[in-house]
Design a protein around this motif. Structure first.
Motif, PDB file in Angstrom:
ATOM      1  N   GLY A  11       0.827  -1.201   0.000  1.00  0.00           N
ATOM      2  CA  GLY A  11       0.000   0.000   0.000  1.00  0.00           C
ATOM      3  C   GLY A  11       0.863   1.253   0.000  1.00  0.00           C
ATOM      4  N   TYR A  12       0.370   2.301   0.629  1.00  0.00           N
ATOM      5  CA  TYR A  12       1.134   3.558   0.714  1.00  0.00           C
ATOM      6  C   TYR A  12       2.330   3.372   1.633  1.00  0.00           C
ATOM      7  N   VAL A  13       3.495   3.862   1.211  1.00  0.00           N
ATOM      8  CA  VAL A  13       4.695   3.813   2.047  1.00  0.00           C
ATOM      9  C   VAL A  13       5.347   5.192   2.044  1.00  0.00           C
ATOM     10  N   SER A  14       6.170   5.459   3.029  1.00  0.00           N
ATOM     11  CA  SER A  14       6.893   6.726   3.101  1.00  0.00           C
ATOM     12  C   SER A  14       7.965   6.778   2.023  1.00  0.00           C
ATOM     13  N   ASP A  15       8.480   7.958   1.747  1.00  0.00           N
ATOM     14  CA  ASP A  15       9.556   8.103   0.768  1.00  0.00           C
ATOM     15  C   ASP A  15      10.771   7.282   1.163  1.00  0.00           C
ATOM     16  N   GLN A  16      11.064   7.260   2.455  1.00  0.00           N
ATOM     17  CA  GLN A  16      12.223   6.502   2.925  1.00  0.00           C
ATOM     18  C   GLN A  16      12.043   5.005   2.673  1.00  0.00           C
ATOM     19  N   GLU A  17      10.855   4.491   2.999  1.00  0.00           N
ATOM     20  CA  GLU A  17      10.619   3.065   2.796  1.00  0.00           C
ATOM     21  C   GLU A  17      10.621   2.725   1.312  1.00  0.00           C
ATOM     22  N   LEU A  18      10.095   3.626   0.482  1.00  0.00           N
ATOM     23  CA  LEU A  18      10.104   3.384  -0.959  1.00  0.00           C
ATOM     24  C   LEU A  18      11.536   3.324  -1.477  1.00  0.00           C
ATOM     25  N   SER A  19      12.382   4.232  -1.016  1.00  0.00           N
ATOM     26  CA  SER A  19      13.789   4.220  -1.420  1.00  0.00           C
ATOM     27  C   SER A  19      14.451   2.908  -1.027  1.00  0.00           C
ATOM     28  N   GLU A  20      14.107   2.423   0.157  1.00  0.00           N
ATOM     29  CA  GLU A  20      14.671   1.158   0.621  1.00  0.00           C
ATOM     30  C   GLU A  20      14.215  -0.007  -0.253  1.00  0.00           C
ATOM     31  N   LEU A  21      12.958   0.031  -0.691  1.00  0.00           N
ATOM     32  CA  LEU A  21      12.450  -1.027  -1.564  1.00  0.00           C
ATOM     33  C   LEU A  21      13.126  -0.994  -2.934  1.00  0.00           C
ATOM     34  N   TYR A  22      13.377   0.219  -3.452  1.00  0.00           N
ATOM     35  CA  TYR A  22      14.089   0.318  -4.726  1.00  0.00           C
ATOM     36  C   TYR A  22      15.491  -0.283  -4.617  1.00  0.00           C
ATOM     37  N   GLU A  23      16.116  -0.137  -3.464  1.00  0.00           N
ATOM     38  CA  GLU A  23      17.455  -0.692  -3.259  1.00  0.00           C
ATOM     39  C   GLU A  23      17.411  -2.185  -2.939  1.00  0.00           C
ATOM     40  N   LYS A  24      16.335  -2.620  -2.341  1.00  0.00           N
ATOM     41  CA  LYS A  24      16.213  -4.013  -1.883  1.00  0.00           C
ATOM     42  C   LYS A  24      15.798  -4.962  -3.008  1.00  0.00           C
ATOM     43  N   CYS A  25      14.897  -4.518  -3.880  1.00  0.00           N
ATOM     44  CA  CYS A  25      14.352  -5.405  -4.912  1.00  0.00           C
ATOM     45  C   CYS A  25      15.284  -5.481  -6.121  1.00  0.00           C
ATOM     46  N   ARG A  26      15.173  -6.575  -6.850  1.00  0.00           N
ATOM     47  CA  ARG A  26      16.075  -6.806  -7.971  1.00  0.00           C
ATOM     48  C   ARG A  26      15.534  -6.244  -9.282  1.00  0.00           C
ATOM     49  N   ILE A  27      14.217  -6.300  -9.473  1.00  0.00           N
ATOM     50  CA  ILE A  27      13.608  -5.842 -10.733  1.00  0.00           C
ATOM     51  C   ILE A  27      12.318  -5.089 -10.437  1.00  0.00           C
ATOM     52  N   ASP A  28      12.096  -4.009 -11.178  1.00  0.00           N
ATOM     53  CA  ASP A  28      10.839  -3.270 -11.137  1.00  0.00           C
ATOM     54  C   ASP A  28      10.006  -3.695 -12.343  1.00  0.00           C
ATOM     55  N   VAL A  29       8.758  -4.109 -12.102  1.00  0.00           N
ATOM     56  CA  VAL A  29       7.884  -4.512 -13.210  1.00  0.00           C
ATOM     57  C   VAL A  29       6.810  -3.455 -13.421  1.00  0.00           C
ATOM     58  N   VAL A  30       6.563  -3.120 -14.684  1.00  0.00           N
ATOM     59  CA  VAL A  30       5.539  -2.130 -15.048  1.00  0.00           C
ATOM     60  C   VAL A  30       4.670  -2.746 -16.138  1.00  0.00           C
TER      61      VAL A  30
END
Length: 546
Positions: A437-456
């Motif tokens: 769901g909704y996450v803070s900017d900090q948590e989103l940044s962490e997810l971008y660094e944590k995950c291997r691929i972004d799917v769109v």
């Protein structure tokens, strides 16, 4: 500070923060209110051509929007002002010719500007000033008699500078913020940009930042006239006047008519909002009108109809087409996020003035990306779910694509985005799906660094997708569809593009297991974002319009 003042909660930090964040500011000061806290005494001061000083906003509502944004002012009342220590020493403090009182604060402000610094009002610092308690109000006796004597001294000392000021009680719209030599641009959108919730809002927020940095005076009207927080205060602290509240909701066209000769440009956003204002600007003002559609609504609805066969979407597409073409033909120039929309528009009417602009604007870029993909895990989707193409994309991916991936990879799929629908929420916990769901900017940044691929996995839509640009900026490899990659030049160098479920799944798995290719794609994301989405790259596209 005067000895007849009473500071309010958190009065000091906003002054310090303003000075620390902007080295061009030499002096700042507080919003002064009367003892009841509701009636304004001063929101910065105006010095007119004849030397007469005004306490701007005196005896008006202290919470009104026009008194609550950071702005340059002619002077700050000595009742509560802050100046840089070194600058104070260079100037030599208050000029003793104004002793024992009066005009020393106006004089100091002129000295600050003479030394190359700005004088800025900070409305978040609130101080009660018991006006007249120290020196009384009779200008013929006591210390108060120096008020008139010192005015003559001020006029003599700064006679050349005063000639540059506005004549008494003229051009108040500009005089209150020292914008005499500056161009004013007015943005109108559905509401103040919720820059951490949706791509359109983030785009407008970044454009607002760009215009402020380029030296424009920026005004903002949210068509719902609601003081959304913390977003409204963020804009106000950037120096943007945001119009909100019942008065402006009722009288906005009166305000526009009153100030139409001061505003240079209007930047209209979204067709359903712009349609309310376009005729006024074209028929009753000479303001240059820019229309930013964000995407072609009729094209998006047409594509949804072609995908689903929903006759209602076909009808909506035609309705949007008529409305959008009307707006584009009325505006001086129209902006869309990519050359794809520009081409579609010119297929219909080659005479429409339209420019492809960049949807996102960045001043700073990532320098510390996580390049060890062996330490990353999971797939990520980011997008707000008020936007129906995002709902469709996630449902399609979860039902048609992700099960194929899970047959080969035991990886989680994180779904991030505000306003998740029941359909989206129901996916949580099913076969590796995690709905954040909704996450803070900090948590989103962490997810971008944590995950291997972004799917769109978008199946319909129009224009450049903010979620794709944001993923590029964050240096995460992307697998998307042709719709997701639309409008981004050289997209195939920085991301993988597949439209059918089987290929989307197979290539995602193949990329997931190829650390070297993940690193190569990450490097390409940064080349693409720096070349196309920097402030200067964007400004070079639109500067001739302003």
């Amino acid at each position: 500070m005067n000895n007849d003042t009473q500071v309010q909660k958190n009065w000091l930090e906003p002054l310090v923060t303003l000075m620390e964040n902007d080295i061009s500011i030499g002096m700042t000061g507080s919003k002064l209110v009367y003892a009841d806290g509701r009636m304004l005494q001063e929101a910065g001061g105006i010095v007119w051509q004849n030397g007469i000083a005004w306490n701007y906003g005196n005896r008006q509502n202290a919470s009104a929007p026009e008194f609550n944004y950071v702005k340059d002012v002619d002077y700050i009342s000595g009742a509560s002002l802050m100046i840089r220590t070194q600058l104070w020493k260079e100037i030599g403090g208050f000029d003793e010719r104004f002793a024992p009182a009066y005009c020393e604060d106006s004089d100091l402000a002129f000295e600050v500007r003479k030394h190359g610094y700005r004088v800025v009002y900070q409305p978040l610092s609130v101080v009660i000033h018991y006006e007249g308690v120290s020196n009384g109000t009779d200008v013929t006796s006591g210390l108060k008699k120096y008020q008139m004597e010192n005015l003559e001294k001020l006029k003599e000392k700064w006679k050349d500078e005063l000639q540059q000021q506005y004549p008494l009680e003229t051009h108040l719209f500009r005089a209150r913020e020292r914008s005499k030599e500056k161009k004013i641009v007015l943005f109108i959108d559905h509401y103040v940009p919720h820059f951490d919730e949706d791509a359109g809002s983030k785009t407008i927020y970044q454009y607002l930042q760009m215009f402020v940095r380029k030296g424009y005076v920026v005004k903002f009207i949210g068509d719902n006239f609601y003081q959304h927080e913390p977003y409204t205060t963020v804009l106000q602290q950037m120096g943007i006047e945001v119009l909100y509240g019942a008065y402006y909701a009722k009288h906005i066209f009166e305000w526009l008519a009153k100030n139409k000769f001061e505003i240079n440009y209007v930047f209209l956003n979204r067709p359903h909002i712009s349609i309310k204002y376009i005729d006024f600007f074209r028929e009753k003002t000479a303001i240059k009108t820019i229309y930013y559609g964000h995407d072609l609504h009729f094209l998006r609805n047409q594509r949804e109809y072609e995908l689903t066969g929903d006759e209602q979407k076909k009808k909506e597409a035609e309705e949007w087409k008529q409305k959008e073409l009307y707006l584009m033909r009325k505006a001086d120039i129209s902006y869309y996020p990519s050359y794809i929309e520009e081409e579609e528009i010119h297929k219909i009417d080659s005479k429409i003035s339209v420019r492809a602009i960049t949807a996102y604007v960045y001043d700073e870029f990532k320098t510390d990306l996580q390049t060890d993909f062996s330490q990353r895990n999971g797939l990520l989707f980011v997008g707000g779910f008020r936007h129906t193409p995002n709902v469709d994309a996630v449902i399609w991916f979860a039902r048609e694509v992700f099960p194929i991936i899970r047959q080969q990879l035991d990886v989680p799929f994180y779904i991030v985005g505000s306003h998740a629908t029941k359909e989206i929420l129901d996916l949580d916990g099913k076969d590796g799906v995690i709905v954040k769901g909704y996450v803070s900017d900090q948590e989103l940044s962490e997810l971008y660094e944590k995950c291997r691929i972004d799917v769109v996995p978008l199946r319909y839509g129009a224009g450049v997708k903010g979620k794709v640009v944001e993923a590029l900026y964050n240096g995460i490899p992307i697998v998307t569809t042709s719709v997701g990659a639309e409008g981004i030049k050289a997209a195939d160098k920085a991301m993988l593009i597949y439209d059918d479920a089987q290929n989307f799944a197979d290539e995602t798995v193949r990329l997931y297991n190829n650390i070297e290719k993940l690193q190569m794609l990450q490097a390409e994301t940064q080349k693409l974002i720096r070349n196309n989405f920097s402030t200067e790259a964007v400004w070079n596209i639109i500067k001739d319009d302003f």
